[in-house]
Design a protein around this motif. Structure first.
Motif, PDB file in Angstrom:
ATOM      1  N   PHE A 272      14.237  -4.178  11.807  1.00  0.00           N
ATOM      2  CA  PHE A 272      13.430  -4.953  10.867  1.00  0.00           C
ATOM      3  C   PHE A 272      12.596  -4.028   9.987  1.00  0.00           C
ATOM      4  O   PHE A 272      12.550  -4.172   8.763  1.00  0.00           O
ATOM      5  CB  PHE A 272      12.543  -5.914  11.664  1.00  0.00           C
ATOM      6  CG  PHE A 272      11.781  -6.889  10.846  1.00  0.00           C
ATOM      7  CD1 PHE A 272      12.428  -7.876  10.123  1.00  0.00           C
ATOM      8  CD2 PHE A 272      10.392  -6.843  10.812  1.00  0.00           C
ATOM      9  CE1 PHE A 272      11.726  -8.788   9.375  1.00  0.00           C
ATOM     10  CE2 PHE A 272       9.683  -7.744  10.066  1.00  0.00           C
ATOM     11  CZ  PHE A 272      10.341  -8.722   9.346  1.00  0.00           C
ATOM     12  N   GLN A 273      11.959  -3.035  10.588  1.00  0.00           N
ATOM     13  CA  GLN A 273      11.146  -2.070   9.857  1.00  0.00           C
ATOM     14  C   GLN A 273      12.006  -1.223   8.927  1.00  0.00           C
ATOM     15  O   GLN A 273      11.625  -0.940   7.799  1.00  0.00           O
ATOM     16  CB  GLN A 273      10.386  -1.191  10.867  1.00  0.00           C
ATOM     17  CG  GLN A 273       9.667  -0.022  10.281  1.00  0.00           C
ATOM     18  CD  GLN A 273      10.444   1.267  10.365  1.00  0.00           C
ATOM     19  OE1 GLN A 273      11.302   1.436  11.209  1.00  0.00           O
ATOM     20  NE2 GLN A 273      10.165   2.169   9.474  1.00  0.00           N
ATOM     21  N   PHE A 274      13.183  -0.842   9.377  1.00  0.00           N
ATOM     22  CA  PHE A 274      14.080  -0.026   8.568  1.00  0.00           C
ATOM     23  C   PHE A 274      14.522  -0.789   7.313  1.00  0.00           C
ATOM     24  O   PHE A 274      14.653  -0.203   6.237  1.00  0.00           O
ATOM     25  CB  PHE A 274      15.295   0.390   9.403  1.00  0.00           C
ATOM     26  CG  PHE A 274      16.152   1.423   8.754  1.00  0.00           C
ATOM     27  CD1 PHE A 274      15.679   2.692   8.500  1.00  0.00           C
ATOM     28  CD2 PHE A 274      17.457   1.112   8.379  1.00  0.00           C
ATOM     29  CE1 PHE A 274      16.472   3.646   7.896  1.00  0.00           C
ATOM     30  CE2 PHE A 274      18.257   2.060   7.771  1.00  0.00           C
ATOM     31  CZ  PHE A 274      17.765   3.330   7.528  1.00  0.00           C
ATOM     32  N   SER A 275      14.707  -2.101   7.446  1.00  0.00           N
ATOM     33  CA  SER A 275      15.087  -2.896   6.263  1.00  0.00           C
ATOM     34  C   SER A 275      13.974  -2.890   5.224  1.00  0.00           C
ATOM     35  O   SER A 275      14.244  -2.864   4.022  1.00  0.00           O
ATOM     36  CB  SER A 275      15.459  -4.322   6.670  1.00  0.00           C
ATOM     37  OG  SER A 275      14.320  -5.017   7.123  1.00  0.00           O
ATOM     38  N   PHE A 276      12.718  -2.902   5.651  1.00  0.00           N
ATOM     39  CA  PHE A 276      11.606  -2.825   4.703  1.00  0.00           C
ATOM     40  C   PHE A 276      11.552  -1.461   4.028  1.00  0.00           C
ATOM     41  O   PHE A 276      11.267  -1.365   2.829  1.00  0.00           O
ATOM     42  CB  PHE A 276      10.271  -3.098   5.401  1.00  0.00           C
ATOM     43  CG  PHE A 276       9.980  -4.542   5.591  1.00  0.00           C
ATOM     44  CD1 PHE A 276       9.827  -5.388   4.503  1.00  0.00           C
ATOM     45  CD2 PHE A 276       9.855  -5.069   6.862  1.00  0.00           C
ATOM     46  CE1 PHE A 276       9.556  -6.729   4.673  1.00  0.00           C
ATOM     47  CE2 PHE A 276       9.585  -6.405   7.050  1.00  0.00           C
ATOM     48  CZ  PHE A 276       9.438  -7.246   5.946  1.00  0.00           C
ATOM     49  N   VAL A 277      11.822  -0.423   4.778  1.00  0.00           N
ATOM     50  CA  VAL A 277      11.812   0.925   4.198  1.00  0.00           C
ATOM     51  C   VAL A 277      12.893   1.045   3.133  1.00  0.00           C
ATOM     52  O   VAL A 277      12.669   1.640   2.057  1.00  0.00           O
ATOM     53  CB  VAL A 277      11.997   1.989   5.303  1.00  0.00           C
ATOM     54  CG1 VAL A 277      12.272   3.365   4.720  1.00  0.00           C
ATOM     55  CG2 VAL A 277      10.773   2.036   6.206  1.00  0.00           C
ATOM     56  N   LEU A 278      14.069   0.490   3.384  1.00  0.00           N
ATOM     57  CA  LEU A 278      15.153   0.571   2.406  1.00  0.00           C
ATOM     58  C   LEU A 278      14.860  -0.258   1.152  1.00  0.00           C
ATOM     59  O   LEU A 278      15.257   0.117   0.050  1.00  0.00           O
ATOM     60  CB  LEU A 278      16.469   0.124   3.037  1.00  0.00           C
ATOM     61  CG  LEU A 278      17.062   1.074   4.068  1.00  0.00           C
ATOM     62  CD1 LEU A 278      18.329   0.480   4.663  1.00  0.00           C
ATOM     63  CD2 LEU A 278      17.341   2.433   3.453  1.00  0.00           C
ATOM     64  N   ARG A 279      14.173  -1.370   1.318  1.00  0.00           N
ATOM     65  CA  ARG A 279      13.860  -2.232   0.175  1.00  0.00           C
ATOM     66  C   ARG A 279      12.769  -1.652  -0.715  1.00  0.00           C
ATOM     67  O   ARG A 279      12.724  -1.929  -1.893  1.00  0.00           O
ATOM     68  CB  ARG A 279      13.417  -3.616   0.656  1.00  0.00           C
ATOM     69  CG  ARG A 279      14.543  -4.456   1.135  1.00  0.00           C
ATOM     70  CD  ARG A 279      14.024  -5.810   1.438  1.00  0.00           C
ATOM     71  NE  ARG A 279      15.113  -6.685   1.818  1.00  0.00           N
ATOM     72  CZ  ARG A 279      14.983  -7.950   2.052  1.00  0.00           C
ATOM     73  NH1 ARG A 279      13.795  -8.514   1.959  1.00  0.00           N
ATOM     74  NH2 ARG A 279      16.012  -8.674   2.385  1.00  0.00           N
ATOM     75  N   TYR A 280      11.867  -0.906  -0.142  1.00  0.00           N
ATOM     76  CA  TYR A 280      10.760  -0.354  -0.902  1.00  0.00           C
ATOM     77  C   TYR A 280      11.253   0.881  -1.652  1.00  0.00           C
ATOM     78  O   TYR A 280      11.598   1.880  -1.059  1.00  0.00           O
ATOM     79  CB  TYR A 280       9.600   0.015   0.039  1.00  0.00           C
ATOM     80  CG  TYR A 280       8.352   0.412  -0.689  1.00  0.00           C
ATOM     81  CD1 TYR A 280       7.567  -0.542  -1.309  1.00  0.00           C
ATOM     82  CD2 TYR A 280       7.968   1.739  -0.764  1.00  0.00           C
ATOM     83  CE1 TYR A 280       6.415  -0.189  -1.976  1.00  0.00           C
ATOM     84  CE2 TYR A 280       6.819   2.106  -1.425  1.00  0.00           C
ATOM     85  CZ  TYR A 280       6.032   1.136  -2.031  1.00  0.00           C
ATOM     86  OH  TYR A 280       4.899   1.494  -2.697  1.00  0.00           O
ATOM     87  N   SER A 281      11.288   0.765  -2.944  1.00  0.00           N
ATOM     88  CA  SER A 281      11.832   1.875  -3.747  1.00  0.00           C
ATOM     89  C   SER A 281      10.681   2.664  -4.355  1.00  0.00           C
ATOM     90  O   SER A 281      10.124   2.314  -5.380  1.00  0.00           O
ATOM     91  CB  SER A 281      12.764   1.334  -4.835  1.00  0.00           C
ATOM     92  OG  SER A 281      12.047   0.433  -5.648  1.00  0.00           O
ATOM     93  N   LEU A 282      10.329   3.730  -3.712  1.00  0.00           N
ATOM     94  CA  LEU A 282       9.287   4.622  -4.198  1.00  0.00           C
ATOM     95  C   LEU A 282       9.960   5.922  -4.643  1.00  0.00           C
ATOM     96  O   LEU A 282      10.359   6.740  -3.828  1.00  0.00           O
ATOM     97  CB  LEU A 282       8.256   4.896  -3.097  1.00  0.00           C
ATOM     98  CG  LEU A 282       7.093   5.808  -3.468  1.00  0.00           C
ATOM     99  CD1 LEU A 282       6.265   5.162  -4.584  1.00  0.00           C
ATOM    100  CD2 LEU A 282       6.224   6.082  -2.274  1.00  0.00           C
ATOM    101  N   THR A 283      10.065   6.059  -5.942  1.00  0.00           N
ATOM    102  CA  THR A 283      10.665   7.274  -6.483  1.00  0.00           C
ATOM    103  C   THR A 283       9.572   8.300  -6.723  1.00  0.00           C
ATOM    104  O   THR A 283       8.378   7.991  -6.640  1.00  0.00           O
ATOM    105  CB  THR A 283      11.389   6.970  -7.802  1.00  0.00           C
ATOM    106  OG1 THR A 283      10.435   6.496  -8.741  1.00  0.00           O
ATOM    107  CG2 THR A 283      12.502   5.949  -7.602  1.00  0.00           C
ATOM    108  N   GLU A 284      10.000   9.516  -7.054  1.00  0.00           N
ATOM    109  CA  GLU A 284       9.022  10.557  -7.320  1.00  0.00           C
ATOM    110  C   GLU A 284       8.205  10.227  -8.566  1.00  0.00           C
ATOM    111  O   GLU A 284       6.989  10.441  -8.613  1.00  0.00           O
ATOM    112  CB  GLU A 284       9.729  11.907  -7.481  1.00  0.00           C
ATOM    113  CG  GLU A 284       8.763  13.069  -7.500  1.00  0.00           C
ATOM    114  CD  GLU A 284       9.449  14.408  -7.454  1.00  0.00           C
ATOM    115  OE1 GLU A 284       8.786  15.392  -7.801  1.00  0.00           O
ATOM    116  OE2 GLU A 284      10.633  14.477  -7.087  1.00  0.00           O
ATOM    117  N   LYS A 285       8.863   9.654  -9.561  1.00  0.00           N
ATOM    118  CA  LYS A 285       8.173   9.278 -10.797  1.00  0.00           C
ATOM    119  C   LYS A 285       7.098   8.236 -10.506  1.00  0.00           C
ATOM    120  O   LYS A 285       5.958   8.352 -10.964  1.00  0.00           O
ATOM    121  CB  LYS A 285       9.192   8.725 -11.797  1.00  0.00           C
ATOM    122  CG  LYS A 285       8.588   8.306 -13.114  1.00  0.00           C
ATOM    123  CD  LYS A 285       9.660   7.763 -14.033  1.00  0.00           C
ATOM    124  CE  LYS A 285       9.008   7.216 -15.302  1.00  0.00           C
ATOM    125  NZ  LYS A 285       9.970   6.563 -16.168  1.00  0.00           N
TER     126      LYS A 285
END
Length: 138
Positions: free
Chosen positions: A107-120
């Motif tokens: 469940f936690q891993f799915s949230f990490v994949l959905r959150y798109s934090l790029t370097e920019k």
């Protein structure tokens, strides 16, 4: 007087042990009738407690203390299997202890994949935080 009191005290304790043994046997029989998953487990426990109950019945207060101690030692060794959990209970404990953390990790891993934090985006957030801190310090 002490010699008379010891057998009476011992007899009282033996009767209490017999009553506890009988109550445990009744409880196990009741549980075995109600359960669907662990009938074999309860059957083994009832055989064990019946054996212990028979051994307690054979002990009397007039026996020598050494013989009583030996009998109680034998009974004590046979009590250990009475502490075992049912296989169904052990399975459910494993499901909860292993399955729940695994499920939460997925469940936690799915949230990490959905959150798109790029370097920019990270630099943008950093600049916004700097700006906010500067505005507060003024």
């Amino acid at each position: 007087m002490v010699e008379e009191a010891i057998p009476l005290t011992l007899q009282t304790k033996l009767e209490k042990a017999r009553m506890n043994s009988f109550e445990l046997l009744s409880h196990l029989e009741d549980k075995s009738l109600k359960t669907q998953n662990s009938k074999e487990h309860y059957k083994n426990l009832m055989q064990n407690i019946t054996w212990i109950n028979n051994r307690l019945t054979n002990i009397n207060a007039t026996m020598s203390l050494e013989r009583i101690d030996k009998e109680l030692g034998t009974i004590e060794k046979e009590i250990k299997p009475l502490t075992l959990q049912t296989p169904y209970t052990l399975l459910m404990m494993r499901v909860v202890e292993i399955g729940l953390p695994l499920l939460l990790s997925i469940f936690q891993f799915s949230f990490v994949l959905r959150y798109s934090l790029t370097e920019k985006r990270s630099h943008e957030i950093k600049d916004l935080l700097k700006q906010r801190n500067l505005d507060r310090s003024k």
